[in-house]
Every structure is written in C-alpha cells, then in structure tokens.
Motif scaffolding. Structure first.
Motif, PDB file in Angstrom:
ATOM      1  N   GLY A  28       0.810  -1.205   0.000  1.00  0.00           N
ATOM      2  CA  GLY A  28       0.000   0.000   0.000  1.00  0.00           C
ATOM      3  C   GLY A  28       0.846   1.260   0.000  1.00  0.00           C
ATOM      4  O   GLY A  28       0.490   2.270  -0.630  1.00  0.00           O
ATOM      5  N   LEU A  29       1.980   1.225   0.706  1.00  0.00           N
ATOM      6  CA  LEU A  29       2.879   2.384   0.748  1.00  0.00           C
ATOM      7  C   LEU A  29       3.506   2.642  -0.619  1.00  0.00           C
ATOM      8  O   LEU A  29       3.686   3.800  -1.021  1.00  0.00           O
ATOM      9  CB  LEU A  29       3.974   2.143   1.794  1.00  0.00           C
ATOM     10  CG  LEU A  29       4.920   3.313   2.091  1.00  0.00           C
ATOM     11  CD1 LEU A  29       4.142   4.526   2.575  1.00  0.00           C
ATOM     12  CD2 LEU A  29       5.966   2.901   3.127  1.00  0.00           C
ATOM     13  N   ILE A  30       3.809   1.565  -1.336  1.00  0.00           N
ATOM     14  CA  ILE A  30       4.345   1.713  -2.693  1.00  0.00           C
ATOM     15  C   ILE A  30       3.334   2.439  -3.581  1.00  0.00           C
ATOM     16  O   ILE A  30       3.680   3.378  -4.313  1.00  0.00           O
ATOM     17  CB  ILE A  30       4.681   0.337  -3.295  1.00  0.00           C
ATOM     18  CG1 ILE A  30       5.907  -0.262  -2.600  1.00  0.00           C
ATOM     19  CG2 ILE A  30       4.941   0.451  -4.803  1.00  0.00           C
ATOM     20  CD1 ILE A  30       6.174  -1.702  -2.983  1.00  0.00           C
ATOM     21  N   LEU A  31       2.080   2.003  -3.519  1.00  0.00           N
ATOM     22  CA  LEU A  31       1.034   2.632  -4.329  1.00  0.00           C
ATOM     23  C   LEU A  31       0.834   4.095  -3.934  1.00  0.00           C
ATOM     24  O   LEU A  31       0.630   4.965  -4.786  1.00  0.00           O
ATOM     25  CB  LEU A  31      -0.282   1.861  -4.166  1.00  0.00           C
ATOM     26  CG  LEU A  31      -0.272   0.408  -4.643  1.00  0.00           C
ATOM     27  CD1 LEU A  31      -1.593  -0.272  -4.295  1.00  0.00           C
ATOM     28  CD2 LEU A  31       0.002   0.328  -6.130  1.00  0.00           C
ATOM     29  N   LEU A  32       0.893   4.365  -2.635  1.00  0.00           N
ATOM     30  CA  LEU A  32       0.704   5.731  -2.133  1.00  0.00           C
ATOM     31  C   LEU A  32       1.812   6.661  -2.626  1.00  0.00           C
ATOM     32  O   LEU A  32       1.550   7.754  -3.141  1.00  0.00           O
ATOM     33  CB  LEU A  32       0.679   5.710  -0.605  1.00  0.00           C
ATOM     34  CG  LEU A  32       0.528   7.064   0.103  1.00  0.00           C
ATOM     35  CD1 LEU A  32      -0.866   7.632  -0.121  1.00  0.00           C
ATOM     36  CD2 LEU A  32       0.776   6.908   1.607  1.00  0.00           C
ATOM     37  N   LEU A  33       3.071   6.235  -2.469  1.00  0.00           N
ATOM     38  CA  LEU A  33       4.205   7.065  -2.890  1.00  0.00           C
ATOM     39  C   LEU A  33       4.247   7.214  -4.406  1.00  0.00           C
ATOM     40  O   LEU A  33       4.625   8.274  -4.920  1.00  0.00           O
ATOM     41  CB  LEU A  33       5.516   6.454  -2.388  1.00  0.00           C
ATOM     42  CG  LEU A  33       5.700   6.439  -0.858  1.00  0.00           C
ATOM     43  CD1 LEU A  33       6.995   5.737  -0.481  1.00  0.00           C
ATOM     44  CD2 LEU A  33       5.684   7.860  -0.303  1.00  0.00           C
ATOM     45  N   ASN A  34       3.849   6.166  -5.109  1.00  0.00           N
ATOM     46  CA  ASN A  34       3.797   6.245  -6.564  1.00  0.00           C
ATOM     47  C   ASN A  34       2.797   7.293  -7.020  1.00  0.00           C
ATOM     48  O   ASN A  34       3.053   8.061  -7.956  1.00  0.00           O
ATOM     49  CB  ASN A  34       3.432   4.872  -7.146  1.00  0.00           C
ATOM     50  CG  ASN A  34       3.230   4.920  -8.652  1.00  0.00           C
ATOM     51  OD1 ASN A  34       2.105   4.986  -9.134  1.00  0.00           O
ATOM     52  ND2 ASN A  34       4.320   4.890  -9.396  1.00  0.00           N
ATOM     53  N   PHE A  35       1.650   7.350  -6.344  1.00  0.00           N
ATOM     54  CA  PHE A  35       0.599   8.301  -6.722  1.00  0.00           C
ATOM     55  C   PHE A  35       1.023   9.742  -6.436  1.00  0.00           C
ATOM     56  O   PHE A  35       0.884  10.627  -7.291  1.00  0.00           O
ATOM     57  CB  PHE A  35      -0.697   7.981  -5.971  1.00  0.00           C
ATOM     58  CG  PHE A  35      -1.835   8.902  -6.314  1.00  0.00           C
ATOM     59  CD1 PHE A  35      -2.637   8.650  -7.422  1.00  0.00           C
ATOM     60  CD2 PHE A  35      -2.106  10.015  -5.534  1.00  0.00           C
ATOM     61  CE1 PHE A  35      -3.687   9.501  -7.743  1.00  0.00           C
ATOM     62  CE2 PHE A  35      -3.154  10.868  -5.846  1.00  0.00           C
ATOM     63  CZ  PHE A  35      -3.945  10.613  -6.963  1.00  0.00           C
TER      64      PHE A  35
ATOM     65  N   LEU B 272       4.187  11.001  -5.368  1.00  0.00           N
ATOM     66  CA  LEU B 272       5.539  11.441  -5.716  1.00  0.00           C
ATOM     67  C   LEU B 272       5.919  11.101  -7.150  1.00  0.00           C
ATOM     68  O   LEU B 272       6.898  11.621  -7.678  1.00  0.00           O
ATOM     69  CB  LEU B 272       6.573  10.822  -4.762  1.00  0.00           C
ATOM     70  CG  LEU B 272       6.377  11.121  -3.274  1.00  0.00           C
ATOM     71  CD1 LEU B 272       7.479  10.453  -2.463  1.00  0.00           C
ATOM     72  CD2 LEU B 272       6.351  12.625  -3.022  1.00  0.00           C
ATOM     73  N   GLY B 273       5.154  10.205  -7.768  1.00  0.00           N
ATOM     74  CA  GLY B 273       5.434   9.827  -9.143  1.00  0.00           C
ATOM     75  C   GLY B 273       6.653   8.940  -9.303  1.00  0.00           C
ATOM     76  O   GLY B 273       7.179   8.773 -10.398  1.00  0.00           O
ATOM     77  N   VAL B 274       7.111   8.330  -8.195  1.00  0.00           N
ATOM     78  CA  VAL B 274       8.274   7.435  -8.246  1.00  0.00           C
ATOM     79  C   VAL B 274       7.806   6.061  -8.721  1.00  0.00           C
ATOM     80  O   VAL B 274       6.774   5.552  -8.272  1.00  0.00           O
ATOM     81  CB  VAL B 274       8.940   7.318  -6.858  1.00  0.00           C
ATOM     82  CG1 VAL B 274      10.157   6.396  -6.931  1.00  0.00           C
ATOM     83  CG2 VAL B 274       9.337   8.683  -6.346  1.00  0.00           C
ATOM     84  N   SER B 275       8.570   5.463  -9.607  1.00  0.00           N
ATOM     85  CA  SER B 275       8.210   4.167 -10.178  1.00  0.00           C
ATOM     86  C   SER B 275       8.093   3.092  -9.102  1.00  0.00           C
ATOM     87  O   SER B 275       8.926   3.001  -8.196  1.00  0.00           O
ATOM     88  CB  SER B 275       9.260   3.743 -11.207  1.00  0.00           C
ATOM     89  OG  SER B 275       9.060   2.413 -11.608  1.00  0.00           O
ATOM     90  N   SER B 276       7.046   2.258  -9.216  1.00  0.00           N
ATOM     91  CA  SER B 276       6.849   1.156  -8.275  1.00  0.00           C
ATOM     92  C   SER B 276       8.005   0.161  -8.343  1.00  0.00           C
ATOM     93  O   SER B 276       8.373  -0.449  -7.340  1.00  0.00           O
ATOM     94  CB  SER B 276       5.533   0.432  -8.566  1.00  0.00           C
ATOM     95  OG  SER B 276       4.436   1.302  -8.391  1.00  0.00           O
ATOM     96  N   SER B 277       8.579   0.005  -9.542  1.00  0.00           N
ATOM     97  CA  SER B 277       9.699  -0.928  -9.698  1.00  0.00           C
ATOM     98  C   SER B 277      10.927  -0.470  -8.927  1.00  0.00           C
ATOM     99  O   SER B 277      11.797  -1.281  -8.575  1.00  0.00           O
ATOM    100  CB  SER B 277      10.055  -1.082 -11.183  1.00  0.00           C
ATOM    101  OG  SER B 277      10.479   0.148 -11.738  1.00  0.00           O
ATOM    102  N   MET B 278      11.008   0.843  -8.639  1.00  0.00           N
ATOM    103  CA  MET B 278      12.107   1.367  -7.829  1.00  0.00           C
ATOM    104  C   MET B 278      11.749   1.343  -6.346  1.00  0.00           C
ATOM    105  O   MET B 278      12.575   1.015  -5.498  1.00  0.00           O
ATOM    106  CB  MET B 278      12.449   2.799  -8.259  1.00  0.00           C
ATOM    107  CG  MET B 278      13.029   2.914  -9.649  1.00  0.00           C
ATOM    108  SD  MET B 278      13.351   4.641 -10.096  1.00  0.00           S
ATOM    109  CE  MET B 278      14.535   5.100  -8.827  1.00  0.00           C
ATOM    110  N   LEU B 279      10.510   1.683  -6.044  1.00  0.00           N
ATOM    111  CA  LEU B 279      10.078   1.750  -4.650  1.00  0.00           C
ATOM    112  C   LEU B 279      10.064   0.374  -3.990  1.00  0.00           C
ATOM    113  O   LEU B 279      10.462   0.235  -2.829  1.00  0.00           O
ATOM    114  CB  LEU B 279       8.680   2.369  -4.570  1.00  0.00           C
ATOM    115  CG  LEU B 279       8.574   3.868  -4.832  1.00  0.00           C
ATOM    116  CD1 LEU B 279       7.107   4.267  -4.971  1.00  0.00           C
ATOM    117  CD2 LEU B 279       9.226   4.653  -3.704  1.00  0.00           C
TER     118      LEU B 279
END
Length: 221
Positions: A54-61, A63-70
C-alpha cells in the motif's frame, strides 16, 4: 585454499542447521498459498493492501516514483531492519522465502486464474483473500521468516514494542490505509480493511498455534 574449505564447511553447516525439512516445507507451502491468493483473488477483484504494498502505491501516486524502484528499496530497508533486530537467521530464511514468492508468482502467471472472479463480490473477495494471505504468511512467519517487507516490518515492530504480531500488522496496515484515503475511495478501503483484519488475526493464530504462551511471546520477540 584451506581457509576456503573451512569457510565452505562452516556455511554448509549453518545452512543445514537453518533449513531443516520442517522450515523448508512450511516456507514453500506458505509462499505458494500466499501468491495463489494474491493472483487468483486480489488481482482479479482489485483489492488493495496495507503495509509495504500500500505504501508503494501511495508514494507512486503522490511522488510519481516508479513502483519498480520503490518496491526493492522499501523491501531492502525492511530486511535491513529485520537483520538488525532479528538476526542473520531471519535474513537467511527470508531470502529463501522471497525467492519462493517470486518463483510461485511466475508459476501462477503461466496459467489463467483457476478461481472464478469475485470482482462483483468485493466483500467475499476480501474475506477469501485475507484467508489465503493470513494462512500463507502465517506458515512463513511461524518459521521466523518473512514473505516480504510487510512481514519484516511487522516483526520488527513487535520486537521493539512487545506487541503481538497481529497488533503490529494492524498498525502498519491501518496507517497506510488511512493515508491511502487521500486518493482511494472509502468503499475500496473498507474492503481492504476486511482483508488486513482477517489476515492479521490468522497470521497471529498460526504463529502461536500449539505453542505455550510464554514460548510464543518469546519467539515473536
């Protein structure tokens, strides 16, 4: 050359001591059940998670950081914390569990979902998904290992605070789900809440099943 032989012998001895048949079977079975539920239930019904996912999805939304990096960054941070507070045995079994997770995900993806889609029945999808995750992760955590960063983080919190593992899971999941209300509809969050409550209870139940309370509490720490 002699030093290399000694080192090789030491490593083999440690691995043999760590990966006893019960541990290997439990981790393999647990990761198979967890990934089966995620692939056949959650992905079809579009049920989200708390914790690291869930944190990956939140930061992706936001901050626009790629999920593959997060994903690898957050998982590695969780594992480093786990190594610090839970020791090298945790790290060894968790690496094995992570490899099993990846392998089973790949296996399931070779075939279409074998369960009927519950997309039109999100409540039942949340319950079924919570059962798969709770039972699967419970088998892995019972061996002192972690399926992913979520489990490692919960185990560390339980270690530091003295909480039961179920409370640590709920804390991380609820924190992320509340933050996720900033971009996910309340109705979808409610179904995710059902999943995390069921999975947290089952993980705690399986982890402590058949163990004296004092021993179970000590092993969680």
């Amino acid at each position: 050359m002699l030093q290399l032989k000694k080192l090789s012998h030491t490593i083999k001895g440690e691995l043999k001591e760590t990966f006893v048949p019960r541990t290997v079977v439990s981790i393999v079975l647990g990761t198979a059940i967890t990934t089966f539920g995620l692939y056949n239930v959650h992905q079809q019904a579009d049920i989200t998670e708390g914790g690291i996912l869930g944190l990956i999805l939140l930061l992706n939304f936001w901050l626009g950081v790629s999920s593959s990096m997060l994903s690898p960054v957050l998982d590695c941070l969780s594992y480093l914390m786990g190594f610090k507070y839970l020791g090298k045995e945790f790290l060894k079994t968790s690496i094995f569990a992570t490899a099993c997770m990846a392998g089973f995900f790949r296996l399931w993806e070779l075939f279409p979902p074998v369960l009927p889609s519950l997309a039109d029945s999100p409540f039942f999808a949340a319950v079924a998904g919570g059962c798969f995750i709770g039972i699967g992760c419970g088998l892995v955590v019972r061996q002192g290992a972690s399926c992913a960063g979520d489990d490692a983080l919960a185990l560390v919190i339980a270690k530091i605070t003295g909480w039961r593992i179920s409370r640590a899971y709920l804390f991380t999941d609820l924190t992320v789900l509340v933050l996720s209300l900033s971009y996910i509809p309340v109705r979808r969050i409610i179904y995710s809440l059902v999943t995390v409550m069921i999975s947290s209870y089952l993980i705690d139940f399986i982890t402590t099943l058949g163990r004296p309370k004092e021993r179970a509490a000590a092993e969680e720490l």
